[in-house]
Design a protein around this motif. Structure first.
Motif, PDB file in Angstrom:
ATOM      1  N   GLY A 162      30.999  32.127  12.380  1.00 48.97           N
ATOM      2  CA  GLY A 162      29.915  31.478  11.787  1.00 48.97           C
ATOM      3  C   GLY A 162      29.286  30.451  12.920  1.00 48.97           C
ATOM      4  O   GLY A 162      28.258  29.683  12.664  1.00 48.97           O
TER       5      GLY A 162
ATOM      6  N   ASP B  44      22.017  34.525  11.173  1.00 48.04           N
ATOM      7  CA  ASP B  44      23.085  35.445  10.767  1.00 48.04           C
ATOM      8  C   ASP B  44      23.354  36.251  12.390  1.00 48.04           C
ATOM      9  O   ASP B  44      22.890  37.124  12.506  1.00 48.04           O
ATOM     10  CB  ASP B  44      22.818  36.190   9.722  1.00 48.04           C
ATOM     11  CG  ASP B  44      24.061  36.838   9.344  1.00 48.04           C
ATOM     12  OD1 ASP B  44      25.116  36.579   9.599  1.00 48.04           O
ATOM     13  OD2 ASP B  44      23.767  38.206   8.929  1.00 48.04           O
TER      14      ASP B  44
ATOM     15  N   THR C 202      25.475  38.322  14.092  1.00 49.31           N
ATOM     16  CA  THR C 202      26.426  39.378  13.728  1.00 49.31           C
ATOM     17  C   THR C 202      27.413  39.980  15.064  1.00 49.31           C
ATOM     18  O   THR C 202      28.379  40.359  14.682  1.00 49.31           O
ATOM     19  CB  THR C 202      25.695  40.742  13.538  1.00 49.31           C
ATOM     20  OG1 THR C 202      24.818  41.322  14.504  1.00 49.31           O
ATOM     21  CG2 THR C 202      24.900  40.644  12.088  1.00 49.31           C
TER      22      THR C 202
END
Length: 172
Positions: free
Chosen positions: A88, A117, A119
């Motif tokens: 994160g 986000d 990835t």
């Protein structure tokens, strides 16, 4: 004079009532405003790739700035400081006397959570030095250029080092 008073009393309430309705919004005006707001919200919701790309670019620019600051800070402290991605986000750690790494919690190099986000985060040194899990800054600038690849879905950006302590963002 009595007629004048009577006429002003009769005209008074009508003009006040007319004034009250003129100062508010009509139902049609409110519906038009709601329609415009709905269209704008749907446009924002339907363009996630644009938001993802701009968010990824902001994160990559922030990371490049933070890496340059960490390199400078390592030289000022005369200590080894490392950057490492974590779930994160990322954090900076400092080498301890016992040979381990301790998280840095000051305002400049405190842990950071990604704003989008992310990835995948990849680290690669030029010339291939395996797949490192962290980038270490020492008393000297990084001598081997490094590339950090950030991916958000199908969007990718690279944060690259020139080998002299400066970092830049580019598209692969």
């Amino acid at each position: 004079m009595l007629n004048t008073i009577r006429n002003s009393r009769e005209a008074g309430p009508c003009s006040r009532a007319h004034h009250r309705t003129a100062s508010g919004f009509t139902l049609i005006e409110m519906l038009v405003v709601l329609l415009i707001a709905g269209i704008l919200i749907s446009l924002v919701a339907l363009s996630p790739s644009l938001n993802r790309k701009s968010g990824l670019n902001e994160e990559a620019q922030r990371l490049a700035t933070m890496l340059a600051s960490a390199d400078d800070e390592a030289q000022v402290r005369s200590a080894r400081i490392a950057w490492e991605p974590i779930a994160g986000g990322y954090r900076f750690v400092q080498a301890t006397e016992s040979g381990g790494w301790a998280p840095i919690r000051d305002d400049l190099l405190k842990p950071h959570r990604w704003g989008v986000d992310i990835t995948r985060v990849g680290i690669e040194y030029t010339g291939g030095h395996g797949s490192p899990t962290r980038i270490v800054f020492g008393e000297e600038s990084i001598s081997v250029p490094v590339t950090i690849t950030l991916s958000a879905g199908d969007t990718r950006l690279e944060v690259i080092s020139t080998g002299i302590g400066s970092f830049a963002v580019r598209q692969p």
